[in-house]
Motif scaffolding. Sequence first.
Motif, PDB file in Angstrom:
ATOM      1  N   ALA A   5      -7.468   5.647  -3.831  1.00  0.00           N
ATOM      2  CA  ALA A   5      -6.792   4.467  -3.279  1.00  0.00           C
ATOM      3  C   ALA A   5      -7.303   4.154  -1.885  1.00  0.00           C
ATOM      4  O   ALA A   5      -7.505   2.981  -1.525  1.00  0.00           O
ATOM      5  CB  ALA A   5      -5.277   4.694  -3.253  1.00  0.00           C
ATOM      6  N   HIS A  65      -9.142   0.635  -0.854  1.00  0.00           N
ATOM      7  CA  HIS A  65      -8.708  -0.209   0.259  1.00  0.00           C
ATOM      8  C   HIS A  65      -9.833  -0.394   1.280  1.00  0.00           C
ATOM      9  O   HIS A  65      -9.928  -1.433   1.922  1.00  0.00           O
ATOM     10  CB  HIS A  65      -7.479   0.408   0.938  1.00  0.00           C
ATOM     11  CG  HIS A  65      -6.214   0.208   0.180  1.00  0.00           C
ATOM     12  ND1 HIS A  65      -5.571  -1.017   0.105  1.00  0.00           N
ATOM     13  CD2 HIS A  65      -5.463   1.069  -0.550  1.00  0.00           C
ATOM     14  CE1 HIS A  65      -4.482  -0.897  -0.631  1.00  0.00           C
ATOM     15  NE2 HIS A  65      -4.387   0.359  -1.040  1.00  0.00           N
ATOM     16  N   GLU A  73      -4.189   3.090  -6.940  1.00  0.00           N
ATOM     17  CA  GLU A  73      -3.159   4.051  -6.534  1.00  0.00           C
ATOM     18  C   GLU A  73      -2.683   4.914  -7.697  1.00  0.00           C
ATOM     19  O   GLU A  73      -2.038   5.942  -7.479  1.00  0.00           O
ATOM     20  CB  GLU A  73      -1.981   3.314  -5.902  1.00  0.00           C
ATOM     21  CG  GLU A  73      -2.350   2.606  -4.606  1.00  0.00           C
ATOM     22  CD  GLU A  73      -1.133   2.213  -3.799  1.00  0.00           C
ATOM     23  OE1 GLU A  73      -0.034   2.729  -4.085  1.00  0.00           O
ATOM     24  OE2 GLU A  73      -1.279   1.390  -2.879  1.00  0.00           O
ATOM     25  N   PRO A 101      -4.501   9.441  -4.219  1.00  0.00           N
ATOM     26  CA  PRO A 101      -4.543   8.866  -2.868  1.00  0.00           C
ATOM     27  C   PRO A 101      -5.955   8.743  -2.314  1.00  0.00           C
ATOM     28  O   PRO A 101      -6.248   7.818  -1.555  1.00  0.00           O
ATOM     29  CB  PRO A 101      -3.695   9.845  -2.047  1.00  0.00           C
ATOM     30  CG  PRO A 101      -3.702  11.117  -2.828  1.00  0.00           C
ATOM     31  CD  PRO A 101      -3.795  10.730  -4.262  1.00  0.00           C
ATOM     32  N   ARG A 124       0.828  -1.197   0.000  1.00  0.00           N
ATOM     33  CA  ARG A 124       0.000   0.000   0.000  1.00  0.00           C
ATOM     34  C   ARG A 124       0.870   1.258   0.000  1.00  0.00           C
ATOM     35  O   ARG A 124       1.751   1.425   0.835  1.00  0.00           O
ATOM     36  CB  ARG A 124      -0.906  -0.004   1.225  1.00  0.00           C
ATOM     37  CG  ARG A 124      -1.898   1.133   1.272  1.00  0.00           C
ATOM     38  CD  ARG A 124      -2.857   0.960   2.434  1.00  0.00           C
ATOM     39  NE  ARG A 124      -3.779   2.071   2.544  1.00  0.00           N
ATOM     40  CZ  ARG A 124      -4.722   2.169   3.454  1.00  0.00           C
ATOM     41  NH1 ARG A 124      -4.857   1.207   4.362  1.00  0.00           N
ATOM     42  NH2 ARG A 124      -5.525   3.218   3.481  1.00  0.00           N
ATOM     43  N   GLY A 125       0.621   2.131  -0.951  1.00  0.00           N
ATOM     44  CA  GLY A 125       1.388   3.354  -1.092  1.00  0.00           C
ATOM     45  C   GLY A 125       2.696   3.195  -1.844  1.00  0.00           C
ATOM     46  O   GLY A 125       3.394   4.186  -2.075  1.00  0.00           O
TER      47      GLY A 125
END
Length: 608
Positions: free
Chosen positions: A236, A240, A229, A233, A195-196
């Motif tokens: 995203a 999630h 992503e 953000p 993630r990220g």
Amino acid sequence: MKKRAGAPVKKGEGAKNKRAERRGAKFGNKKPAGVTKRSSDPKKKKPIIKTDGKPAGKSKEDGKEGKGKDSAPQDDQKKTYNKPHGDLIQDLVLEWEKSRSTKVSDEDRKKVLSDMAKRVKGKVMELGTNHKASRIIQAIIKLGTPTEKANLFAEISNADSILHLSRSSYGHFVVKSLLEGTPKKDLTKMLANFRGKVVTLARHPCGAGVLEVAYSLANSVQRSALVAEFYGPEFALKAHGAIVKGGAGLTLKDALADPQLGGRMAVIAHASRVLAGVWEKGMVTPAFMHRVLSEYLQVAPASMIREAADSLAGDQALVRMMHTLDGVRAVNIIVQHANNKERKKIVKSLKGVVRKLAEDEYGRLVLLNLMDAVDDTVLVRKTVIAELQEDLLAVATHKSARSTLLHLLAPRHPRYLAPQLLACLPALDTATGDTTTTDKATAETPVKKEAGKKRVREEEEEGPPPPPPGDPPGEGEEEDDGEEKEGEGATAVKKPIHVKRKELLGSGKGSLGVQLVEMCTEHAGDMIRDVHLADTLVEVVRGGDGGLLVESTSPAAFEALYEAIAAAANAEPEEEEEEEEEGEEDLFFKAKPRSVVYCKYWQSLIWI
């Protein structure tokens, strides 16, 4: 005066020597210029002798010894010892080599793996980037016990460790093995470490390979979270959240419909900035990038699509996208918005891979789109059609490759292409030949479909429409390379579709149309009994859509084809065909009734 024997003296050299001799006679005995003399100085230093009795310094033998076969392994060992945990790596390699032997029992192998797992515990981050130790860790992940795998998972499962190993030349293999060995129930926890970091890894050659494995193992919701992503953000975070709540996967269209994500253009602009770096590096091979590009190009403005076409056209990057459904959809959108010069570059980039693309379930759709979109039919004949003609019977037999031939005879017929594949092709306007994007939201209603069928029937009765007055008289002449007139953001197609198909079929000896008729005449008996060849035979007997195939060949060739079909149909079956397994259907009865309908000479040759 006789010339002095010996080497010729340069101009001014003689006077120089004479002056040196006079100075020597006047000031003492000095060596004249240009005269060499061996030194017999007794005080000259003697060479230093090493302890082995040989003079110091490099010799030829020393050079040969340095370049021997044993020098490379010695250098590798020295480098290994100098690195952190060098002694440990050497010991692990020796144990690993012993465990790999076929003479070792399973119990002994498990003991060795267990011992290695204990010794690497706490040092996976340092050992994972070593080319030897990384293989040992992969072996532990693959053959170790669940407890040993869990220990490795606990040591690596954090965002910083995943990012570090995924960008390493040898460490990314460890992450791949860890992903493949992770149970389905723990995969969500493992993917949370990315993630990220998805965009960062997507721009790295090794990191993109790790994401490809993660994408292939994930379900639809997890895939949407990885792809989200690229769109910002905020989106995203929402994607999630769908994993936690157990909701459905989100797409870019969902992001554009959500007013809380900053507006339509803000999301598209963010995706454009992120993908620009991907295009520059040509990192479009992974399947997850195909989905990102497909979703982005379907909603992006025409100007941004043209930027993508300018970056990717003419490069092998597009060829690496033609094996997935999302990749083909993205390539066809790029072809639709590219100008003639860029379309020619795309056609030229397919040289040598046309046959492979034609046999691919999705790659063939790119060839069909290029046949409709590219006005330079000469280039398409030389690049695409020529490779198909090399083994025409094999192309007609293959279940996927045959659609390239059927597209010229019966374009976009639902009998030969599934609806989901037809949706990947830009829609055609039968009147002008322009291409427009196909979308489920703008699908034709039953009334429009019936009106379209009626219009097609009227056009078939009236014959093909005359070419527009601005078209050049020559066949297959190249158009201007500049930008074309835009229609809804797409580059307009100047040449009518039926004219392109006629030029691609060609006329005369060696053309595709003549070879198709000759192939059907020669193999008529086999084609009427083959499930794939029967369709090609029927369309050839029809003469192609609008009779294009009849125009490219002679009536005598078609009469010979009809006679060959009649002879094959009236021939007695062979003994091998009588011994067919019970329940197997003779495919001749599947092709024969359709052929009777389309062939106007059939009833005079075959009695039923």
